[in-house]
Write a protein that holds these residues in place. Structure first.
Motif, PDB file in Angstrom:
ATOM      1  N   ILE A 350      47.447   2.812  -5.153  1.00 41.80           N
ATOM      2  CA  ILE A 350      46.930   1.449  -5.299  1.00 41.80           C
ATOM      3  C   ILE A 350      47.934   0.518  -5.970  1.00 41.80           C
ATOM      4  CG2 ILE A 350      45.086   0.041  -6.309  1.00 41.80           C
ATOM      5  CD1 ILE A 350      43.252   2.468  -6.119  1.00 41.80           C
ATOM      6  N   LEU A 351      48.488   0.921  -7.101  1.00 34.94           N
ATOM      7  CA  LEU A 351      49.308   0.024  -7.915  1.00 34.94           C
ATOM      8  C   LEU A 351      50.740  -0.186  -7.423  1.00 34.94           C
ATOM      9  CD1 LEU A 351      48.169   1.203 -11.464  1.00 34.94           C
ATOM     10  CD2 LEU A 351      47.391  -0.804 -10.181  1.00 34.94           C
ATOM     11  N   PRO A 352      51.418   0.812  -6.831  1.00 36.98           N
ATOM     12  CA  PRO A 352      52.838   0.643  -6.508  1.00 36.98           C
ATOM     13  C   PRO A 352      53.200  -0.590  -5.693  1.00 36.98           C
ATOM     14  CG  PRO A 352      52.259   2.950  -6.316  1.00 36.98           C
ATOM     15  CD  PRO A 352      50.974   2.210  -6.556  1.00 36.98           C
ATOM     16  N   PRO A 353      52.497  -0.941  -4.588  1.00 38.85           N
ATOM     17  CA  PRO A 353      52.904  -2.144  -3.848  1.00 38.85           C
ATOM     18  C   PRO A 353      52.847  -3.417  -4.683  1.00 38.85           C
ATOM     19  CG  PRO A 353      51.431  -0.789  -2.518  1.00 38.85           C
ATOM     20  CD  PRO A 353      51.394  -0.227  -3.888  1.00 38.85           C
ATOM     21  N   PHE A 354      51.840  -3.530  -5.562  1.00 35.14           N
ATOM     22  CA  PHE A 354      51.740  -4.713  -6.419  1.00 35.14           C
ATOM     23  C   PHE A 354      52.909  -4.760  -7.408  1.00 35.14           C
ATOM     24  CE2 PHE A 354      47.373  -3.765  -5.117  1.00 35.14           C
ATOM     25  CZ  PHE A 354      46.991  -5.002  -4.607  1.00 35.14           C
ATOM     26  N   PHE A 355      53.283  -3.610  -7.951  1.00 38.96           N
ATOM     27  CA  PHE A 355      54.399  -3.565  -8.901  1.00 38.96           C
ATOM     28  C   PHE A 355      55.728  -3.861  -8.207  1.00 38.96           C
ATOM     29  CE2 PHE A 355      52.043  -0.346 -11.831  1.00 38.96           C
ATOM     30  CZ  PHE A 355      51.214  -1.369 -12.241  1.00 38.96           C
ATOM     31  N   VAL A 356      55.894  -3.324  -6.990  1.00 36.48           N
ATOM     32  CA  VAL A 356      57.180  -3.466  -6.290  1.00 36.48           C
ATOM     33  C   VAL A 356      57.408  -4.907  -5.854  1.00 36.48           C
ATOM     34  CG1 VAL A 356      58.447  -2.836  -4.194  1.00 36.48           C
ATOM     35  CG2 VAL A 356      57.323  -1.068  -5.551  1.00 36.48           C
ATOM     36  N   TYR A 357      56.413  -5.495  -5.173  1.00 38.51           N
ATOM     37  CA  TYR A 357      56.611  -6.833  -4.609  1.00 38.51           C
ATOM     38  C   TYR A 357      56.144  -7.954  -5.537  1.00 38.51           C
ATOM     39  CZ  TYR A 357      57.446  -4.155  -0.384  1.00 38.51           C
ATOM     40  OH  TYR A 357      57.952  -3.260   0.522  1.00 38.51           O
ATOM     41  N   GLY A 358      55.330  -7.617  -6.525  1.00 36.66           N
ATOM     42  CA  GLY A 358      54.886  -8.647  -7.458  1.00 36.66           C
ATOM     43  C   GLY A 358      55.733  -8.734  -8.711  1.00 36.66           C
TER      44      GLY A 358
END
Length: 408
Positions: A350-358
Motif C-alpha cells: 500500500i505505502l511504497p507507491p505513495f512514498f516513491v512518487y509523493g
C-alpha cells in the motif's frame, strides 16, 4: 615557549650520524609518516621498531587497535594463515565496517534512524549495551548485555554483512538482540532469492485461468471492490504463509505504522543513491496500474509484475548499496514489520507507491537540479531562447514562400 626557564642543552647521542643514515634509508618509499626507534650502543646502533600510526593510534584518526590486536591474535593461533595476511587483507580488515548496530525502542519501532557501523563486534557491543560499559571496564565480561551482544555477534560472524538489532522498551531492563545477515555483492541467485516466486507464479496462473475461461476480462466501472478483496486475500496469504508472522494486527495504529515506515523509507533512500531512486521510479508504477485497471485479470497481471519485476529490481538496487548501515537498517526494519501481517501488508503493498512518487521523486528531482551549476542553467535558457527565435524566423520565411506560390 611559555616558560621563562631556559631549555637544558641536549647532548648529541652516540652514533647520531649513523642513526640518521639508517633512518633515511629505511624511510625511503614509505608513504605518510613513519617513526623509527633507534638506540645508540657502544659501537653499534640498536633497532627497536617501526611505527606507521600517529596520534597514539586514537580511533578518531582511523586506526582501531582492537581490530589490529584481533588480527595478530588470529595469525598467532592459526586462525589466519600468516602467508595469507597480505597488505590488501590487512587493509580490508582494518577498514572493515560490516558490523552494524540497529536500535529499536521496542519490538518494531526504530529509534531515530541512525544505524552505526563498526569495525569489530567489541566496538559494536560497547555501544549496544544499555550501561555503555567499555571494553577496559572490570565488569565487561560479567555484564549481561555484553554477553548477549557477543553471543549474537558469533551467530553472524561468518556472514558478509552482520546486522545486529537491539531493542529494549525499558532503559533499566536487559536489552534483547536479534541478528540479520545479507549479501553485499548482488548475484543472480541472491536477487532471485528475495523474490517470492510462489506468489508471483500463483498470480500468473490465476490470470491465465481467467483469460481461458473468459471470466473477469471485461471492463468494469471501478476496481475499488476488487482491490479491497485482493488486499484482504493478501492479508490472509501473508498471515498463513510467512514464517516470521506472529500476529495479524499489531498494537500500533495505522497512522503510527505509516509514520514509522516513512521514517525508515526516508533513511534507507539517500539522494546520493541514484540507482535506487531510478529503479523505484521505473517499476513502482505497477501497483498503481493494478489499482486503476478495469478488470480482475489485468489487476492480477499487474500484481504479478509487481511481485516479480519490481521486487527483483528493488532488491538488486539495495544490494549494491555501499553504506552498510543503510543496508542493515532496511533488512532489520523489514524483518521487524513482518511479525505483524497487517503492518507487512501496508509496508509492501500500500505505502511504497505513495512514498516513491509523493516523496522520493520530488526530493530527488530538486536535489539534482540544485547540483547543476547555475551557469549551466543560464546557458540552457539562452540556447532555448535562440532555438525558439530561429524556429519563428524559419516559420515566417516558409509562410512568405507559401503566400508567393499562391499569388503566382
Amino acid at each position: 615557549r611559555l616558560s621563562k626557564k631556559k631549555c637544558p642543552e641536549l647532548v648529541r647521542p652516540r652514533n647520531w650520524e649513523k642513526q640518521v643514515e639508517i633512518a633515511t634509508a629505511l624511510a625511503k618509499g614509505v608513504p605518510g609518516i613513519l617513526r623509527i626507534d633507534l638506540y645508540p650502543g657502544e659501537n653499534s646502533v640498536i633497532f627497536s621498531e617501526l611505527t606507521y600510526t600517529t596520534q597514539y593510534c586514537h580511533p578518531s584518526f582511523g586506526f582501531h587497535p582492537r581490530v589490529a590486536d584481533g588480527l595478530l591474535h588470529a595469525i598467532q593461533y592459526g586462525a589466519i594463515d600468516p602467508e595469507a595476511a597480505t597488505p590488501a587483507l590487512v587493509k580490508s580488515i582494518i577498514h572493515d565496517r560490516s558490523w552494524v548496530l540497529v536500535q529499536f525502542d521496542d519490538v518494531s519501532r526504530l529509534v531515530t534512524p541512525n544505524s552505526r557501523a563498526f569495525p569489530s563486534p567489541v566496538d559494536l557491543c560497547e555501544n549496544g549495551n544499555s550501561n555503555h560499559i567499555q571494553y577496559d571496564h572490570p565488569k565487561w565480561q560479567d555484564n549481561d548485555g555484553v554477553k548477549k551482544c557477543l553471543h549474537a555477534a558469533k551467530e553472524v560472524a561468518s556472514s558478509p554483512l552482520r546486522c545486529i538489532a537491539v531493542s529494549s522498551s525499558d532503559t533499566h531492563s536487559s536489552p534483547s538482540f536479534k541478528v540479520f545477515s545479507d549479501e553485499k555483492v548482488p548475484t543472480f541467485s541472491t536477487v532471485m532469492g528475495h523474490v517470492d516466486w510462489g506468489r508471483a507464479i500463483t498470480l500468473l496462473v490465476l490470470a491465465a485461468i481467467l483469460s481461458c475461461m473468459g471470466v473477469g476480462t471485461k471492463k468494469q466501472k471501478n476496481q475499488y471492490l476488487n482491490n479491497a478483496l485482493y488486499l484482504v486475500a493478501m492479508l490472509v496469504v501473508v498471515r498463513l504463509t510467512s514464517p516470521d508472522v506472529e500476529s495479524t494486527f499489531s498494537h500500533h495504529s495505522i497512522l503510527d505504522t505509516t509514520k514509522e515506515s516513512f521514517r525508515a523509507f526516508a533513511y534507507v533512500h539517500p539522494m546520493e543513491s541514484t540507482h535506487i531512486a531510478l529503479g523505484h521510479f521505473a517499476t513502482y508504477w505497477f501497483p498503481i496500474a493494478s489499482w486503476t485497471s478495469k478488470s480482475p485479470r489485468n489487476l492480477l497481471l499487474w500484481q504479478f509484475l509487481y511481485e516479480a519485476v519490481t521486487a527483483g529490481v528493488n532488491e538488486y538496487c539495495h544490494l549494491i548499496e555501499s553504506e552498510n548501515a543503510i543496508h542493515c537498517t532496511r533488512v532489520a526494519f523489514k524483518k521487524s514489520v513482518k511479525m505483524c501481517a497487517f503492518d507487512d501488508l501496508m509496508r509492501a503493498y500500500i505505502l511504497p507507491p505513495f512514498f516513491v512518487y509523493g516523496y522520493l521523486l520530488p526530493k530527488f528531482t530538486f536535489y539534482w537540479i540544485c547540483k547543476v551549476p547555475f551557469y549551466l542553467w543560464i546557458g540552457a535558457l539562452m540556447i532555448g531562447i535562440f532555438c525558439k527565435a530561429r524556429n519563428e524566423k524559419l516559420a515566417k520565411r516558409d509562410k512568405k514562400k507559401n503566400m508567393g506560390v499562391k499569388s503566382w
